[in-house]
Motif scaffolding. Structure first.
Motif, short mmCIF file in Angstrom:
data_model
loop_
_atom_site.label_atom_id
_atom_site.label_comp_id
_atom_site.label_asym_id
_atom_site.label_seq_id
_atom_site.Cartn_x
_atom_site.Cartn_y
_atom_site.Cartn_z
N GLU A 1 39.77 44.30 28.18
CA GLU A 1 38.96 43.45 29.04
C GLU A 1 37.64 43.09 28.36
OE1 GLU A 1 39.72 41.94 31.71
OE2 GLU A 1 37.78 41.26 32.44
N LEU A 2 37.13 44.02 27.55
CA LEU A 2 35.88 43.75 26.84
C LEU A 2 36.04 42.54 25.92
CD1 LEU A 2 33.27 46.01 25.53
CD2 LEU A 2 34.39 44.73 23.76
N VAL A 3 37.15 42.49 25.20
CA VAL A 3 37.38 41.36 24.31
C VAL A 3 37.51 40.07 25.12
CG1 VAL A 3 39.01 40.35 22.66
CG2 VAL A 3 38.41 42.78 22.51
N VAL A 4 38.22 40.15 26.26
CA VAL A 4 38.39 38.97 27.11
C VAL A 4 37.03 38.47 27.59
CG1 VAL A 4 39.44 38.09 29.22
CG2 VAL A 4 40.67 39.76 27.84
N GLU A 5 36.20 39.41 28.05
CA GLU A 5 34.90 39.01 28.59
C GLU A 5 33.95 38.54 27.49
OE1 GLU A 5 33.14 41.54 31.52
OE2 GLU A 5 35.03 41.82 32.59
N ARG A 6 34.09 39.11 26.29
CA ARG A 6 33.26 38.62 25.20
C ARG A 6 33.61 37.18 24.84
NH1 ARG A 6 30.22 42.73 22.54
NH2 ARG A 6 28.77 41.35 21.68
N ALA A 7 34.87 36.79 25.17
CA ALA A 7 35.26 35.39 24.96
C ALA A 7 34.87 34.52 26.14
CB ALA A 7 36.76 35.30 24.71
N GLY A 8 34.16 35.12 27.12
CA GLY A 8 33.65 34.33 28.23
C GLY A 8 34.57 34.20 29.42
N VAL A 9 35.62 35.03 29.48
CA VAL A 9 36.57 34.93 30.58
C VAL A 9 36.53 36.22 31.39
CG1 VAL A 9 38.99 34.62 31.23
CG2 VAL A 9 38.07 33.45 29.22
N LEU A 10 36.46 36.08 32.71
CA LEU A 10 36.48 37.24 33.59
C LEU A 10 37.88 37.35 34.19
CD1 LEU A 10 34.83 39.49 35.00
CD2 LEU A 10 34.39 37.87 36.83
N ASN A 11 38.66 38.33 33.71
CA ASN A 11 40.01 38.50 34.24
C ASN A 11 40.03 39.70 35.17
OD1 ASN A 11 42.66 38.78 34.82
ND2 ASN A 11 43.40 38.78 32.70
N LEU A 12 40.06 39.42 36.48
CA LEU A 12 40.07 40.52 37.46
C LEU A 12 41.48 41.03 37.70
CD1 LEU A 12 37.55 39.31 40.20
CD2 LEU A 12 37.16 40.93 38.38
N GLY A 13 42.44 40.59 36.87
CA GLY A 13 43.83 40.99 37.08
C GLY A 13 44.22 42.25 36.34
N VAL A 14 43.24 43.02 35.83
CA VAL A 14 43.56 44.20 35.02
C VAL A 14 44.50 45.15 35.75
CG1 VAL A 14 42.60 46.14 33.73
CG2 VAL A 14 41.34 44.01 33.85
N GLU A 15 44.19 45.40 37.03
CA GLU A 15 45.02 46.32 37.81
C GLU A 15 46.48 45.83 37.86
OE1 GLU A 15 43.85 49.10 39.22
OE2 GLU A 15 45.35 49.64 40.71
N GLY A 16 46.65 44.54 38.06
CA GLY A 16 48.01 43.98 38.15
C GLY A 16 48.74 44.09 36.82
N MET A 17 48.04 43.84 35.72
CA MET A 17 48.69 43.92 34.40
C MET A 17 49.00 45.37 34.05
SD MET A 17 46.51 41.04 32.33
CE MET A 17 44.99 41.93 32.33
N MET A 18 48.09 46.27 34.44
CA MET A 18 48.32 47.70 34.16
C MET A 18 49.56 48.20 34.88
SD MET A 18 44.81 49.85 34.10
CE MET A 18 45.15 51.16 32.95
N ILE A 19 49.68 47.86 36.15
CA ILE A 19 50.80 48.40 36.91
C ILE A 19 52.12 47.77 36.45
CG2 ILE A 19 50.70 46.83 38.90
CD1 ILE A 19 51.02 50.15 40.04
N THR A 20 52.04 46.52 36.01
CA THR A 20 53.25 45.90 35.46
C THR A 20 53.63 46.58 34.15
OG1 THR A 20 52.56 43.83 36.47
CG2 THR A 20 54.28 43.70 34.80
N GLY A 21 52.62 46.87 33.32
CA GLY A 21 52.88 47.62 32.09
C GLY A 21 53.45 48.99 32.40
N ALA A 22 52.91 49.64 33.44
CA ALA A 22 53.38 50.97 33.81
C ALA A 22 54.86 50.94 34.17
CB ALA A 22 52.56 51.51 34.98
#
Lengths: 360, 306
Positions: free
Chosen positions: B29-50
């Motif tokens: 997420e740090l890399v995403v935000e450093r590129a200027g994008v706020l992705n609040l979907g981390v929880e969704g991507m994590m659980i899909t990865g899980a």
């Protein structure tokens, strides 16, 4: 070549066409998904959307629709206020729980006293509980500049833990033979949020949701606060010059949406749910976010969107029991709806133009 | 209450395991935000990865295949978000929320038949004599490769952002996308890549929860870790080094409350269990005064108007 161009102001037509197209697209893609799960897609879609309204057992499902739609609409109305002003309360689920606990706690403390004004008092307690829980992220944002999205969400998990603690400890039914969960408020006449007309599904929460819709509509279109709210969202700087205090705006929006979510929780726990139990909350606070967006943050739109999402809940239960479609598929279906809506919204804010050849 | 039953060596060892999924997701997420994008979907991507990592590992018997495909699944899901926000120019907050809601539904659907199964265990990395060191060996050098991969990624991301031309470009896009566009950088393309990387890291973190930390699949098992990862980025002022610090701090709170539960402290379990969330809020309050580290274009939509 087609060129994308920002519209000077959002298209009124597309503003309302986008949700309808999103629903249609969700039906198509969702149907394909149901097909992959080995269920006849046409039958499944028909069952989800037709059966609860006009099917053979609609007399049973229609009250269910009211019961499901009421909390969704009530919460979404509150959320839409903040969303309009760029204040993102996404912890309504926590405020819903805390409202339910405050109201139910009051009733359980007074049990078995019969008081005619107990239910109204519980509603106030519920609203206050939700409001206080919503004001925490609001206050922290105003005072310290913390992100209200993250704080309000963290508080959902804290509220869930408090709910578990209450169901297993303080509010546990002393006559429950050790089972978790509180006394059933449905069996406590003064505290029971009973149906206004028997068998209609219309309990006081449904009435409150309708009142909230009307109030919100009048406020947004006729009242100064509604204007300030819209202005803060569209042009924060202009709003500041017009004398809108952003801190006050945040507190009002967070408090109001918290209070409505808390009331929704109270109506649920004193009515359809009946008791404080570990699995009391079922995600209305999150689904209400979809309802608010699908309804275009407009009170009338939210009412319609709330009914639509309630249909998917009830229809989902029907397809689960009759066709073996897993309930999670409905959750996915609801998430997909928001995706398509956000994508279709491009047509509201932008337009395609054939780019003319420019002289170099 | 018996606090002496808490073994500090095992505490540190389990801290490293608890912190790893947080660290992976937060770095992405740090890399995403450093590129200027706020992705609040981390929880969704994590659980899909899980869930994807779990299913693949159970079906193939190889945790490595599981981790790999979990990262792929996270990246694929994040592309939905990228498409919405970068191509359809949708609101980033709403799109991120949609991604989380969608991911929670998707994972529940995919994981239905995998509840209660035990996955093949992930082998520990053989560090030879290091692992045989007294105390330190058990605490720091007896983990699987993902723990060390997460730490190595921290250094790699710091190096990438601060010492490479590509990293500089990515930061430029995050600070001022209009200027970066004027200089001829492909803002949308760079952001797509950053979002995909963030998705892959979140997916990997999710798989670590279902394959190593728990290890089991239950619905909604990420329980807010994705959201804590988002808070962690703010806490770290968008600096990779401080993400590690934060992840180990938050991991420590999580491990400590579990240990206190096991030791039978007189505080009710439910209040201990809410400690990680309360600590996150407190950390946010303390760190939010200084927003100097935040990328200037964070969360703003980009549309090349000429």
């Amino acid at each position: 070549m087609l060129k994308i161009e920002k519209r000077a102001s959002p298209s009124k037509t597309w503003n309302w066409a986008a949700p309808i197209m999103a629903v249609a697209l969700t039906m198509i893609v969702g149907g394909a998904l149901f097909g992959l799960l080995g269920v006849n897609p046409f039958q499944a879609i028909a069952k989800i959307f037709y059966e609860p309204l006009f099917g053979e057992y609609a007399f049973y499902y229609r009250p269910q629709l009211m019961i499901k739609a009421a909390p969704l609409v009530l919460i979404a109305i509150g959320l839409s206020m903040g969303f309009r002003a760029g204040i993102w309360n996404i912890g309504a689920e926590g405020q819903y729980i805390m409202g339910a606990l405050s109201g139910a706690g009051l009733a359980l403390a007074l049990y078995p006293m019969e008081l005619p004004i107990l239910l109204p008092l519980m509603v106030i307690a519920g609203a206050l509980g939700g409001m206080l829980w919503g004001l925490i992220p609001g206050y922290l944002k105003v005072k310290f500049g913390t992100n209200e999205i993250l704080v309000s969400l963290m508080l959902v998990y804290v509220a869930e833990q408090i709910l578990a603690s209450m169901a297993l400890g303080l509010m546990k039914n002393p006559e429950g033979m050790g089972f978790p969960g509180s006394r059933n408020l449905q069996q406590y006449p003064s505290a029971h949020n009973a149906e206004i007309f028997a068998g209609s599904g219309m309990h006081w929460g449904v009435a409150a949701a309708l009142i909230a819709v009307i109030f919100a509509y009048v406020m947004l279109t006729r009242h100064m606060f509604g204007f300030q709210l819209r202005l803060s969202g569209i042009a924060p700087r202009a709003a500041k010059f017009a004398g809108v205090d952003p801190g006050r705006m945040i507190l009002i929006c967070m408090g109001l949406s918290g209070a409505l979510a808390g009331m929704a929780g109270l109506f649920e726990i004193a009515g359809p749910a009946g008791q404080v139990s570990i699995d009391f909350n079922v995600g209305y606070g999150f689904t209400a976010i979809i309802v608010a967006f699908l309804g275009r943050l407009n009170p009338i739109g939210i009412l319609l969107a709330g009914l639509l999402l309630a249909i998917t809940y009830v229809g989902g239960e029907i397809t689960q029991s009759q066709m073996g479609l897993p309930l999670a598929a409905i959750q996915l279906f609801q998430g997909m709806l928001l995706f398509f809506l956000l994508a279709m919204d491009m047509l509201t804010n932008y337009r395609f133009r054939r780019s003319t050849k420019e002289a170099v | 209450m018996d606090l002496s039953s808490i073994n500090p060596v095992l505490l540190v060892a389990s801290l490293m395991i608890t912190a790893t999924p947080l660290l992976l997701a937060a770095l992405g997420e740090l890399v995403v935000e450093r590129a200027g994008v706020l992705n609040l979907g981390v929880e969704g991507m994590m659980i899909t990865g899980a869930v994807c990592g779990f299913i693949i590992t159970v079906e193939t018997g190889s945790p490595w295949m599981g981790f790999l495909l979990a990262a792929v699944a996270g990246a694929v899901l994040s592309m939905l978000f990228a498409l919405l926000t970068q191509v359809f120019l949708a609101n980033q907050v709403a799109s991120g929320l949609a991604l989380t809601l969608f991911g929670l539904g998707l994972s529940a659907l995919l994981g239905r038949e995998y509840v209660g199964i035990k996955p093949p265990s992930t082998p520990k990395l053989d560090l030879g004599p290091l692992a045989d060191l007294p105390i330190i060996g058990r605490a720091f050098f007896s983990h699987d490769i993902i723990v060390y991969f997460a730490l190595a990624m921290t250094v790699a991301i710091w190096f990438f952002l601060q010492r490479t031309r590509a990293g500089l470009t990515l930061r430029a896009v995050g600070e001022n996308h209009d200027a970066a566009h004027a200089l001829g950088y492909k803002v949308v393309l760079i952001r797509f890549a950053a979002i995909a990387f963030g998705g892959a890291m979140a997916g990997l973190g999710g798989a670590y929860i279902s394959l190593v930390r728990v290890p089991q699949w239950t619905e909604g098992m990420t329980a807010g870790i994705g959201w804590i990862a988002l808070a962690l980025v703010v806490f770290a002022s968008w600096k990779p080094g401080r993400v590690v610090l934060g992840a180990y701090l938050f991991g420590g709170v999580g491990v400590l409350q579990l240990n206190l539960q096991a030791a039978g402290v007189s505080i009710p379990v439910e209040y201990l269990a809410s400690a990680p969330y309360v600590v996150t809020i407190i950390a946010l309050v303390i760190m939010s005064k200084d927003r100097s580290g935040a990328p200037a274009s964070l969360g703003r939509p980009f549309h090349a108007s000429s």
